[in-house]
Design an enzyme around this catalytic site. Sequence first.
Site, PDB file in Angstrom:
ATOM      1  N   GLN B 297       0.808  -1.217   0.000  1.00 60.31           N
ATOM      2  CA  GLN B 297       0.000   0.000   0.000  1.00 60.31           C
ATOM      3  C   GLN B 297       0.843   1.270   0.000  1.00 60.31           C
ATOM      4  O   GLN B 297       0.519   2.243  -0.667  1.00 60.31           O
ATOM      5  CB  GLN B 297      -0.938  -0.005   1.209  1.00 60.31           C
ATOM      6  CG  GLN B 297      -2.021  -1.070   1.078  1.00 60.31           C
ATOM      7  CD  GLN B 297      -2.980  -1.064   2.256  1.00 60.31           C
ATOM      8  OE1 GLN B 297      -2.806  -0.312   3.213  1.00 60.31           O
ATOM      9  NE2 GLN B 297      -3.993  -1.890   2.188  1.00 60.31           N
ATOM     10  N   GLU B 381      15.786  30.806 -14.086  1.00 64.51           N
ATOM     11  CA  GLU B 381      14.658  31.394 -14.819  1.00 64.51           C
ATOM     12  C   GLU B 381      13.552  31.815 -13.865  1.00 64.51           C
ATOM     13  O   GLU B 381      12.371  31.570 -14.093  1.00 64.51           O
ATOM     14  CB  GLU B 381      14.098  30.397 -15.836  1.00 64.51           C
ATOM     15  CG  GLU B 381      15.178  29.765 -16.655  1.00 64.51           C
ATOM     16  CD  GLU B 381      15.167  30.221 -18.089  1.00 64.51           C
ATOM     17  OE1 GLU B 381      14.285  31.013 -18.452  1.00 64.51           O
ATOM     18  OE2 GLU B 381      16.058  29.797 -18.831  1.00 64.51           O
TER      19      GLU B 381
END
Lengths: 255, 402
Positions: B297, B381
């Site tokens: 899980q 950037e």
Amino acid sequence: MNIVVLVKYIPNPEGTPEMGPDHRLKREGVEGALDPGDEHSVEAALQLAGSDGEVTLVTMGPEAAVGALRRGLSMGGHKGVHVLDDSLKGADVLVTARVLAAVVKRQAGFDLVLAGVESTDGYTGTLPMAVAELLDLPNVTFARKVEVADGTLKVERQTEAGYDEVECPLPAVVTVTAGANEPRYPTLKGIMQAKQKPMDTLSVSDLGLSAEDVKATQEVMGLEPVAAKEAGEVIEDPEEAPGRVVEFLTKAKVI
Amino acid sequence: MATTEARRAAGTGSPAALDPLDFLDVDALLSDEERMIRDATRGWVRDRILPGIEGWFDRGEFPTEVAGELGQLGLLGMHLTGYGCAGTNAVSYGLACMELEAGDSGFRSFVSVQGSLAMFPIWKFGSEEQKQEWLPRMAAGEVIGCFGLTEPDFGSDPSNMRTAARREGPDWVLNGTKMWITSGGIAGLAVVWARTDEGIRGFLVPRGTPGFSTKDIERKLSLRASVTSELVLEDCRLPEEAVLPGVTGLKGPLSCLSEARYGIVWGAMGAARSCYQTALEYAKSRVQFGKPIGGFQLTQEKLADMLVELNKGVLLALHLGRMKDEGRVRPEHVSLGKLNNVREALAIARQARTILGANGITLEYPVIRHMNNLESVLTYEGTSEIHTLILGQAITGLAAFD
């Protein structure tokens, strides 16, 4: 030089093909691509055609088969012909050859027909010969190198032992091996220009063929998996191995 | 990756099987041309980048010979028109960035800098002579470009840059230092932004100009398959023709960054996809406690989270691309995209690393390489912090920075 290339759109060339209940490859609604083998014949055609020649790509297949033409056009082919007709579903090699031969006949002034050695889905490897026969043209198979000099075709024909040098007059039908060249990548400009290029879609009646001409005479009765190859013998003892290998090769008359 | 035709044919039958790599069938939202451009780029990356990237990254090399191949394919300045550029739409450019970065951020960075930071200002603000002189050779990859804005002391704060250009007779004389410049050391042309009496102007500085030199930055642990350099300008004399005539002020370089950032929105999802794909394959084959770890899980939760963020990020990138193609995208929209997609890509990379366990830290798998690369992408950037503040300002009307 004007060259016609027979191309095929095949389902999922990198995955496992799925078979339908009719024992045929599932083609509808399956992801597909230009047969990787055909990229070599397209490349050979583009190289032979040079700057003033024309390369026409021809395919027969369902609607999605136009993808094979687009791919070839984006590599640099000049125009495409797509034979699309419901009556062609389940076509056998002879029917396909009749259809493709009829398309080739319509290409005025063609010099050469190229095709792959065999398709990557069906692997019959007999279609190009059937097309050549129907067109009454010479046929050279397994070309690893194709050149044209003074109107004569010169082919290096791959054989098990090496290669044969074969010459024949044009026009002719030639099958090109994967070893013949390294297919170019379609460039972005090529991809963008591809959709502006002429594309004809033809039906069986457009080709002047009758229902009888396109009736398959072969029927697939059943499917059997190919028998698995027997596992090889593993020799783990490094002392024993060289002797056993030599013995095996001697028995096989390789050495 | 089916064609529209196959898709239409499929539409009549049962729904197509779920594709873990295109869970939402985003493919169906692309045109045939966009898919073909994506596939051509993917094929090139598969053949030319993936076989070599481990070694290039390990040795800290950028194989400059690929510049010509990228040019031949048409990927350099691909979204620009004329002057040998392919002239694709923004979505195609984004898809190419995604495929390149699924290979390595270094190659996407190279293409971003060449097309959006070096070619774009010439294309947008250059004189006809400048365009003719540089763009065709840059599109072909014969001339590599770089973009000099950031300085050692001015990163997020470029308006206070020190690099200055003063007029001397008919010439300009430049002095200053630029830092963290991608492709600087291999560039044949640097687009350098400098303060002047008139405001910030752009200058085209060819390699070999007296007073202009570059020094590569060594010992990077990120973007190792990419050249990062310092540009030094010492009494570098340039003629009037070297100035980009079409723009004055910070909006010049910022408009270039917005172009490049848009590509990063997509590119980051390429790196994320590579990590997710690697983790998924690993989880299905790695057996612990007698079953594949993908059956536990905790692993499934990780994979499902990765899947969710990857698909959201790709949809966001595509949405921004469509807006850009319609001329509706604003820099703030791109900030949202960059902030989300790089952040989530990094989270996906880190999560993928945990699924691979110890194998995740070696270069035999792409995960830690992408993870390290994305640390640069998060900062360059426009840092994630600045993009956050741009969004904050956009929605409150209150500026948290000048």
